[in-house]
Write a protein that holds these residues in place. Structure first.
Motif, PDB file in Angstrom:
ATOM      1  N   TYR A 150      44.096  31.952  35.739  1.00 11.68           N
ATOM      2  CA  TYR A 150      43.585  32.479  34.471  1.00 11.68           C
ATOM      3  C   TYR A 150      42.167  32.982  34.715  1.00 11.68           C
ATOM      4  O   TYR A 150      41.318  32.247  35.227  1.00 11.68           O
ATOM      5  CB  TYR A 150      43.582  31.403  33.391  1.00 11.68           C
ATOM      6  CG  TYR A 150      44.946  31.112  32.816  1.00 11.68           C
ATOM      7  CD1 TYR A 150      45.458  31.875  31.765  1.00 11.68           C
ATOM      8  CD2 TYR A 150      45.733  30.078  33.319  1.00 11.68           C
ATOM      9  CE1 TYR A 150      46.717  31.610  31.233  1.00 11.68           C
ATOM     10  CE2 TYR A 150      46.985  29.803  32.798  1.00 11.68           C
ATOM     11  CZ  TYR A 150      47.471  30.577  31.752  1.00 11.68           C
ATOM     12  OH  TYR A 150      48.719  30.313  31.235  1.00 11.68           O
ATOM     13  N   VAL A 151      41.919  34.235  34.355  1.00 11.10           N
ATOM     14  CA  VAL A 151      40.597  34.823  34.569  1.00 11.10           C
ATOM     15  C   VAL A 151      40.070  35.409  33.266  1.00 11.10           C
ATOM     16  O   VAL A 151      40.844  35.829  32.397  1.00 11.10           O
ATOM     17  CB  VAL A 151      40.640  35.925  35.652  1.00 11.10           C
ATOM     18  CG1 VAL A 151      40.989  35.345  37.005  1.00 11.10           C
ATOM     19  CG2 VAL A 151      41.622  37.025  35.275  1.00 11.10           C
ATOM     20  N   ASP A 152      38.738  35.431  33.135  1.00 13.36           N
ATOM     21  CA  ASP A 152      38.117  36.019  31.943  1.00 13.36           C
ATOM     22  C   ASP A 152      37.084  37.071  32.317  1.00 13.36           C
ATOM     23  O   ASP A 152      36.190  37.382  31.534  1.00 13.36           O
ATOM     24  CB  ASP A 152      37.479  34.940  31.065  1.00 13.36           C
ATOM     25  CG  ASP A 152      36.443  34.116  31.807  1.00 13.36           C
ATOM     26  OD1 ASP A 152      36.106  34.472  32.955  1.00 13.36           O
ATOM     27  OD2 ASP A 152      35.981  33.115  31.234  1.00 13.36           O
ATOM     28  N   ASN A 153      37.209  37.621  33.538  1.00 15.99           N
ATOM     29  CA  ASN A 153      36.237  38.611  33.985  1.00 15.99           C
ATOM     30  C   ASN A 153      36.831  40.014  34.074  1.00 15.99           C
ATOM     31  O   ASN A 153      36.323  40.866  34.791  1.00 15.99           O
ATOM     32  CB  ASN A 153      35.628  38.213  35.331  1.00 15.99           C
ATOM     33  CG  ASN A 153      36.671  38.121  36.445  1.00 15.99           C
ATOM     34  OD1 ASN A 153      37.873  38.108  36.194  1.00 15.99           O
ATOM     35  ND2 ASN A 153      36.195  38.046  37.692  1.00 15.99           N
TER      36      ASN A 153
ATOM     37  N   ARG B 237      41.097  42.792  24.748  1.00 14.89           N
ATOM     38  CA  ARG B 237      40.739  41.479  24.201  1.00 14.89           C
ATOM     39  C   ARG B 237      39.505  40.993  24.945  1.00 14.89           C
ATOM     40  O   ARG B 237      39.634  40.206  25.869  1.00 14.89           O
ATOM     41  CB  ARG B 237      41.841  40.447  24.419  1.00 14.89           C
ATOM     42  CG  ARG B 237      43.253  40.889  24.105  1.00 14.89           C
ATOM     43  CD  ARG B 237      44.209  39.858  24.701  1.00 14.89           C
ATOM     44  NE  ARG B 237      45.585  40.134  24.307  1.00 14.89           N
ATOM     45  CZ  ARG B 237      46.363  39.280  23.674  1.00 14.89           C
ATOM     46  NH1 ARG B 237      45.900  38.092  23.374  1.00 14.89           N
ATOM     47  NH2 ARG B 237      47.583  39.584  23.349  1.00 14.89           N
ATOM     48  N   GLY B 238      38.358  41.483  24.624  1.00 20.17           N
ATOM     49  CA  GLY B 238      37.147  41.155  25.357  1.00 20.17           C
ATOM     50  C   GLY B 238      36.961  39.671  25.584  1.00 20.17           C
ATOM     51  O   GLY B 238      36.964  38.880  24.642  1.00 20.17           O
ATOM     52  N   GLY B 239      36.811  39.280  26.853  1.00 20.31           N
ATOM     53  CA  GLY B 239      36.538  37.886  27.207  1.00 20.31           C
ATOM     54  C   GLY B 239      37.747  36.980  27.166  1.00 20.31           C
ATOM     55  O   GLY B 239      37.663  35.819  27.546  1.00 20.31           O
ATOM     56  N   TYR B 240      38.888  37.491  26.671  1.00 21.91           N
ATOM     57  CA  TYR B 240      40.070  36.640  26.566  1.00 21.91           C
ATOM     58  C   TYR B 240      40.735  36.518  27.932  1.00 21.91           C
ATOM     59  O   TYR B 240      40.889  37.516  28.634  1.00 21.91           O
ATOM     60  CB  TYR B 240      41.058  37.236  25.560  1.00 21.91           C
ATOM     61  CG  TYR B 240      42.093  36.261  25.075  1.00 21.91           C
ATOM     62  CD1 TYR B 240      43.343  36.181  25.693  1.00 21.91           C
ATOM     63  CD2 TYR B 240      41.833  35.404  24.013  1.00 21.91           C
ATOM     64  CE1 TYR B 240      44.293  35.285  25.259  1.00 21.91           C
ATOM     65  CE2 TYR B 240      42.779  34.503  23.575  1.00 21.91           C
ATOM     66  CZ  TYR B 240      44.016  34.456  24.200  1.00 21.91           C
ATOM     67  OH  TYR B 240      44.954  33.565  23.776  1.00 21.91           O
ATOM     68  N   PRO B 241      41.117  35.319  28.352  1.00 21.29           N
ATOM     69  CA  PRO B 241      41.667  35.160  29.703  1.00 21.29           C
ATOM     70  C   PRO B 241      43.012  35.862  29.871  1.00 21.29           C
ATOM     71  O   PRO B 241      43.784  35.985  28.922  1.00 21.29           O
ATOM     72  CB  PRO B 241      41.814  33.640  29.856  1.00 21.29           C
ATOM     73  CG  PRO B 241      41.896  33.114  28.468  1.00 21.29           C
ATOM     74  CD  PRO B 241      41.045  34.031  27.634  1.00 21.29           C
ATOM     75  N   SER B 242      43.254  36.312  31.086  1.00 21.57           N
ATOM     76  CA  SER B 242      44.529  36.912  31.447  1.00 21.57           C
ATOM     77  C   SER B 242      45.103  36.170  32.648  1.00 21.57           C
ATOM     78  O   SER B 242      44.388  35.473  33.373  1.00 21.57           O
ATOM     79  CB  SER B 242      44.344  38.392  31.809  1.00 21.57           C
ATOM     80  OG  SER B 242      44.062  39.171  30.675  1.00 21.57           O
TER      81      SER B 242
END
Length: 448
Positions: free
Chosen positions: A204-207, A215-220
């Motif tokens: 899971y990353v948020d960068n 979805r700014g800042g939302y983890p993918s």
């Protein structure tokens, strides 16, 4: 079974019989080394095991077939190829060493697939062989936290094809195996104590930039490519792709960062690693970025990018490549790669995107790495429409390449590999799978 090394037979406890193996009398618990006199393997040949009943004197004979009955049949042609040995994995159930006389020198079978069978010659001249394979015994498999494309271990054999080492996964700071397994795309070995592995870790990353996710800042969810170099049982270098956000924008496939893909985003898909001869850095082929990238072997930083959306070399249109494999440096310092030139998308309902021609080719670049310019460029074309996935290209001499055709979904082919003189367009050697279609991850040719 091997024709150029001893074959080891171990006899367990038996009673009531005298036994001979290849006319050599053996005792319970004996280990017998048997050489194949003919120098190659055939289905019609076998190693004789003779049983004599001590009480009745009745003699029976059985034979261990030199070449497995289920071994695939090849159709080969030789139009003047220089003598040598081909290493390949037809249908990926087998690994095979075959010479240019079409004689089988070594084979092994595995129900769980083989990848990238090859010889390795160390600096001091020692010969090893290596391949990657999934775990066949569930009890030996590390408890997995990864979901690698094909969770593998690396197997290293000595010059007699005897297993001397298995790399079960990456190492922790204490030199013990972790629960991160190896991926099947690459394993580089320099000697028994120095090697490089590739793994993929669901992360899971948020960068990821907001423009790519919505979805700014939302983890993918992404697959983080993880490279590790080991020297003398310790981690000497490690690198993780998710530490470099610029790769997200480079991706042309596997980049559903907004969770429209229920799985994990395979956003760069590294499929080969090589060592740059100029500086010793790592050069990575990133299939899903249509790019070849050099990273610093000490800092992990990006040194240069060839091809794709962030190309630093200003490639001309005819020099661009798509979904490439097997980026390798030649002895003369040029960079070659197998350009699949396809837009086939493995993980999408859509069949094709991009601008590939559908005809795979080999490309050779001479690079000025400092100035980021192309000094010379050659395209070796052979109009065979196949190879959306996998494949390899090895330069053997000026304008002569060994092509492993990978696999094709659009135009299935029986051709496994071709050695081609591209000046004359003459096929010097070719092997096809008589009974099935072509599925060959890579092919190598060496002189031993």
């Amino acid at each position: 079974m091997a024709a150029d090394a001893p074959n080891i037979f171990v006899f367990s406890t038996f009673s009531g019989y005298k036994i001979k193996c290849n006319n050599i009398e053996v005792q319970s618990g004996d280990t017998v080394e048997v050489m194949i006199d003919k120098g190659y393997l055939k289905k019609s040949d076998g190693i004789e095991i003779e049983f004599t009943n001590k009480k009745s004197g009745l003699v029976t004979k059985q034979f261990v077939r030199c070449l497995n009955e289920g071994f695939p049949e090849f159709i080969t042609i030789n139009n003047g190829a220089e003598y040598g040995y081909y290493y390949f994995d037809p249908t990926q159930d087998w690994i095979v060493k075959m010479n240019t006389n079409s004689e089988i020198i070594y084979f092994n079978y595995c129900e769980d697939n083989f990848y990238d069978f090859k010889p390795i010659e160390t600096k001091n001249g020692e010969l090893y062989y290596s391949y990657l394979t999934p775990y066949s015994d569930p009890d030996e498999k590390i408890k997995v936290v990864t979901n690698s494309f094909t969770e593998c271990k690396a197997v290293i054999m000595n010059s007699n094809y005897q297993v001397v080492k298995e790399i079960l996964g990456t190492l922790d700071e204490d030199g013990k195996f972790t629960n991160i397994e190896l991926d099947m795309h690459e394993f580089l070995m320099f000697d028994e104590m120095n090697y490089i592995t590739l793994s993929y870790i669901p992360t899971y990353v948020d960068n990821i930039p907001e423009k790519l996710t919505g979805r700014g800042g939302y983890p993918s969810r992404v697959y983080a490519a993880y490279i590790q170099e080991v020297r003398d049982g310790k981690v000497a270098f490690e690198w993780k792709s998710t530490d470099y956000p610029e790769f997200y924008d480079m991706s042309v496939e596997g980049n559903q960062f907004d969770f429209t893909n229920e799985g994990w985003c395979d956003y760069i898909h590294i499929n080969s690693i090589d060592i740059c001869p100029n500086d010793g850095n790592l050069v990575l082929s990133m299939r899903h970025a249509d790019s070849v990238v050099e990273i610093d072997r000490k800092t992990g930083d990006i040194v240069w990018i060839l091809g794709g959306k962030h190309d630093m070399f200003k490639l001309k249109e005819e020099e661009k490549f798509t979904r490439q494999h097997f980026a390798r440096f030649t002895d003369s310092g040029t960079l070659t790669l197998f350009d699949n030139s396809t837009n086939y998308v493995v993980s999408s309902a859509e069949n094709y995107i991009g601008n590939g021609t559908g005809f795979p080719r080999t490309i050779e670049f001479s690079l000025d790495e400092r100035e980021k310019t192309i000094l010379d460029y050659k395209s070796y074309d052979y109009k065979v429409k196949q190879s959306e996935v996998m494949g390899s290209s090895q330069k053997l001499a000026d304008d002569i390449f060994l092509i492993g055709w990978g696999a094709s979904m659009e135009v299935p082919s029986k051709i496994l590999f071709s050695e081609i003189d591209f000046i004359s367009q003459k096929v010097l050697f070719e092997a096809s799978n008589k009974s099935g279609v072509n599925v060959t991850y890579r092919v190598h040719k060496f002189h031993r």
